[in-house]
Design an enzyme around this catalytic site. Sequence first.
Site, PDB file in Angstrom:
ATOM      1  N   GLY A   9       0.817  -1.203   0.000  1.00  0.00           N
ATOM      2  CA  GLY A   9       0.000   0.000   0.000  1.00  0.00           C
ATOM      3  C   GLY A   9       0.849   1.251   0.000  1.00  0.00           C
ATOM      4  O   GLY A   9       1.770   1.383   0.805  1.00  0.00           O
ATOM      5  N   GLU A 168     -17.743  17.653   1.157  1.00  0.00           N
ATOM      6  CA  GLU A 168     -16.659  18.377   0.466  1.00  0.00           C
ATOM      7  C   GLU A 168     -16.862  18.328  -1.052  1.00  0.00           C
ATOM      8  O   GLU A 168     -16.564  19.290  -1.765  1.00  0.00           O
ATOM      9  CB  GLU A 168     -15.299  17.792   0.857  1.00  0.00           C
ATOM     10  CG  GLU A 168     -14.958  18.099   2.323  1.00  0.00           C
ATOM     11  CD  GLU A 168     -13.496  17.867   2.672  1.00  0.00           C
ATOM     12  OE1 GLU A 168     -12.966  16.800   2.321  1.00  0.00           O
ATOM     13  OE2 GLU A 168     -12.879  18.764   3.283  1.00  0.00           O
TER      14      GLU A 168
HETATM   15  P1  NAD Z   1     -18.550   8.271   6.371  1.00  0.00           P
HETATM   16  O1  NAD Z   1     -18.811   6.865   6.769  1.00  0.00           O
HETATM   17  O2  NAD Z   1     -17.880   9.162   7.349  1.00  0.00           O
HETATM   18  O3  NAD Z   1     -19.924   8.990   5.942  1.00  0.00           O
HETATM   19  C1  NAD Z   1     -20.891   8.319   5.158  1.00  0.00           C
HETATM   20  C2  NAD Z   1     -22.252   8.926   5.391  1.00  0.00           C
HETATM   21  O4  NAD Z   1     -23.174   8.260   4.527  1.00  0.00           O
HETATM   22  C3  NAD Z   1     -22.756   8.739   6.821  1.00  0.00           C
HETATM   23  O5  NAD Z   1     -23.153   9.984   7.345  1.00  0.00           O
HETATM   24  C4  NAD Z   1     -23.933   7.781   6.650  1.00  0.00           C
HETATM   25  O6  NAD Z   1     -25.010   8.032   7.560  1.00  0.00           O
HETATM   26  C5  NAD Z   1     -24.383   8.047   5.214  1.00  0.00           C
HETATM   27  N1  NAD Z   1     -25.101   6.895   4.636  1.00  0.00           N
HETATM   28  C6  NAD Z   1     -24.839   5.576   4.813  1.00  0.00           C
HETATM   29  N2  NAD Z   1     -25.761   4.822   4.157  1.00  0.00           N
HETATM   30  C7  NAD Z   1     -26.600   5.692   3.516  1.00  0.00           C
HETATM   31  C8  NAD Z   1     -27.722   5.529   2.654  1.00  0.00           C
HETATM   32  N3  NAD Z   1     -28.191   4.325   2.337  1.00  0.00           N
HETATM   33  N4  NAD Z   1     -28.329   6.638   2.173  1.00  0.00           N
HETATM   34  C9  NAD Z   1     -27.863   7.876   2.493  1.00  0.00           C
HETATM   35  N5  NAD Z   1     -26.823   8.074   3.315  1.00  0.00           N
HETATM   36  C10 NAD Z   1     -26.166   7.006   3.814  1.00  0.00           C
HETATM   37  O7  NAD Z   1     -17.730   8.177   4.981  1.00  0.00           O
HETATM   38  P2  NAD Z   1     -16.775   9.271   4.298  1.00  0.00           P
HETATM   39  O8  NAD Z   1     -17.380  10.614   4.312  1.00  0.00           O
HETATM   40  O9  NAD Z   1     -16.381   8.694   2.988  1.00  0.00           O
HETATM   41  O10 NAD Z   1     -15.513   9.281   5.239  1.00  0.00           O
HETATM   42  C11 NAD Z   1     -14.729   8.084   5.450  1.00  0.00           C
HETATM   43  C12 NAD Z   1     -13.604   8.385   6.419  1.00  0.00           C
HETATM   44  O11 NAD Z   1     -12.664   9.270   5.802  1.00  0.00           O
HETATM   45  C13 NAD Z   1     -14.092   9.068   7.671  1.00  0.00           C
HETATM   46  O12 NAD Z   1     -13.399   8.552   8.776  1.00  0.00           O
HETATM   47  C14 NAD Z   1     -13.752  10.501   7.452  1.00  0.00           C
HETATM   48  O13 NAD Z   1     -13.460  11.168   8.665  1.00  0.00           O
HETATM   49  C15 NAD Z   1     -12.515  10.439   6.555  1.00  0.00           C
HETATM   50  N6  NAD Z   1     -12.477  11.634   5.682  1.00  0.00           N
HETATM   51  C16 NAD Z   1     -11.920  12.777   6.183  1.00  0.00           C
HETATM   52  C17 NAD Z   1     -11.903  13.933   5.416  1.00  0.00           C
HETATM   53  C18 NAD Z   1     -11.339  15.204   6.033  1.00  0.00           C
HETATM   54  O14 NAD Z   1     -10.684  15.123   7.064  1.00  0.00           O
HETATM   55  N7  NAD Z   1     -11.613  16.379   5.481  1.00  0.00           N
HETATM   56  C19 NAD Z   1     -12.435  13.948   4.128  1.00  0.00           C
HETATM   57  C20 NAD Z   1     -13.010  12.767   3.628  1.00  0.00           C
HETATM   58  C21 NAD Z   1     -13.015  11.617   4.423  1.00  0.00           C
END
Ligand code: NAD
Length: 393
Positions: A9, A168
Site C-alpha cells: 500500500g 466536500e
Molecule cells: P462516512 O462513513 O464518514 O460517511 C458516510 C455517510 O453516509 C454517513 O453519514 C452515513 O449516515 C451516510 N449513509 C450511509 N448509508 C446511507 C444511505 N443508504 N443513504 C444515504 N446516506 C447514507 O464516509 P466518508 O465521508 O467517505 O468518510 C470516510 C472516512 O474518511 C471518515 O473517517 C472521514 O473522517 C474520513 N475523511 C476525512 C476527510 C477530512 O478530514 N476532510 C475527508 C473525507 C473523508
Amino acid sequence: MSKQILILGGGYGGVLAALSARKELSAAEATITLVNRFSTHQIITELHRLAGGTIKEGAVALPLNKLLGSKGINVLVDSVKNINPNENQVVLDGGSTLKYDYLVVALGSETNYFGIPGLEENSLVLKSAADANKIRAHVEARLDAYKKSGDKKDATIVVGGGGLTGVELVGEFADKLPEICRSKGINFSDISIYCVEAGPSILPMLPKPLIERSVESLTKRGIKFLTGVAITEASKDTVSLKDGSKIESNTIIWTGGVKGNPIVGSCGLAEDRGRSTVTPTLQSTSHANVFLAGDCAVVFPEGSERPYPPTAQLAWQMGELVGLNLAAAIRGGAMEKFNPVFSGTLASLGRKDGVGSIGGNNTQLKGLPASLMKEASNIRYLSHINGLFALAH
Ligand code: NAD
C-alpha cells in the site's frame, strides 16, 4: 544479513511507514520494498477538488518513484492478490511471489455499498485520482447531453452520504458548476445537486453550529440536502429513497461509507469485522512480524470499545510509528505504543469556505480561516513527506 521489509500500500500508512523505516534503518540492516496498485501516492483528502476541476491531477497524485525511489526504497507497481502470513509471502496480480521477514499491511479501505440494490453498478465513487477524473468527465458529459436534450435527468446530480467526502464534494460542485454551466451556455439554476444523508444530519462529527453553518452556506449556493432519508435502491437513471420518493438522475456518486480491505480480512491475520486486530505496538495480534497501518486495521483506544475512525491523520501517525517499531524489531529494542494526537476535523465547503473543530479544546473555525487551515494542513503533510528524509540525512 539485510532483513526484507515488504510494505503493501502506497497511501498515507504505507508511505509514512516506508519513509520512517528508511530514516531509521541503513541498507545493510534492511531492504525496503513498497507495492502499490498505482504509480502514485494519492492525497485522497483532496480528491474532491480534482473531481470538481479546481486542481490538476499532479497536485493529488505524487509519483512514488520520485518520492521513495530516490531514497533507497524499492517501488513495485502491482496489485496484491493474496497475503499468506503463515508462509511469510505475498502473491501479486502480475504473478510474482514476494518473501518477507517483516510485512506492513497498509491497503486501506474499500467502498461499502451495504448491499443496496443497483448501487455498485450504477454509481461513481471517490477513492482515487482515476475516480475523481471519471466523476469530472461524467458530469461534463451529462451537462453536454442536457444542453442537447433538455432532459432533467442529465441536469441532476445525487451525492449519497453526507459525511466529509460527500459534503466536500458538493462544496466543489457548488463552486465550480456555475462556471462550467456558463461556459456551456446552460443556466445553472436548471441544475439540481442533491446530498442525501440517512442520518438526522450531515457531518455528525462536528458541533451543531458548524453543521448549521455548512447547511446554510451550501444551500445558499444551490445544494439541496435531504436528511433522515436513506438511499434504498439505484438504477441507471433513478435513485429510490426510503420514504418512497424517487429522484431521476443519471449521475449518482456514492460516498456512504467504507469497509476494511477484503484481501486483509480474509488472509488469515486475526481480524474483527474485516479489519485486522492489532497490539498497542501495531503488530497483528496473530502474527508478530506483520505490522498494520491505516484503515485496514481496527485500533481501540485503551479502555474503550469504540475504535478510532479510519482517518488520514491516524493512518499517517500509524505509518510513522510502524517505521520506528520495525527498527526496534530488527535491532532488538523496545517498541512504542500507538498514542495518536488528534489535530481535529476540517471540512472544505468549496474554495473559500470551510468549517473545522481543531486542537485539544475543539476550537471552532468557519469561513476563510477554516479553508486556509485545511490548505495549510495539506501543505504541512506534503512538506512532511518530502522533508522527512532530507532532515534526517
Ligand atoms: P462516512 O462513513 O464518514 O460517511 C458516510 C455517510 O453516509 C454517513 O453519514 C452515513 O449516515 C451516510 N449513509 C450511509 N448509508 C446511507 C444511505 N443508504 N443513504 C444515504 N446516506 C447514507 O464516509 P466518508 O465521508 O467517505 O468518510 C470516510 C472516512 O474518511 C471518515 O473517517 C472521514 O473522517 C474520513 N475523511 C476525512 C476527510 C477530512 O478530514 N476532510 C475527508 C473525507 C473523508
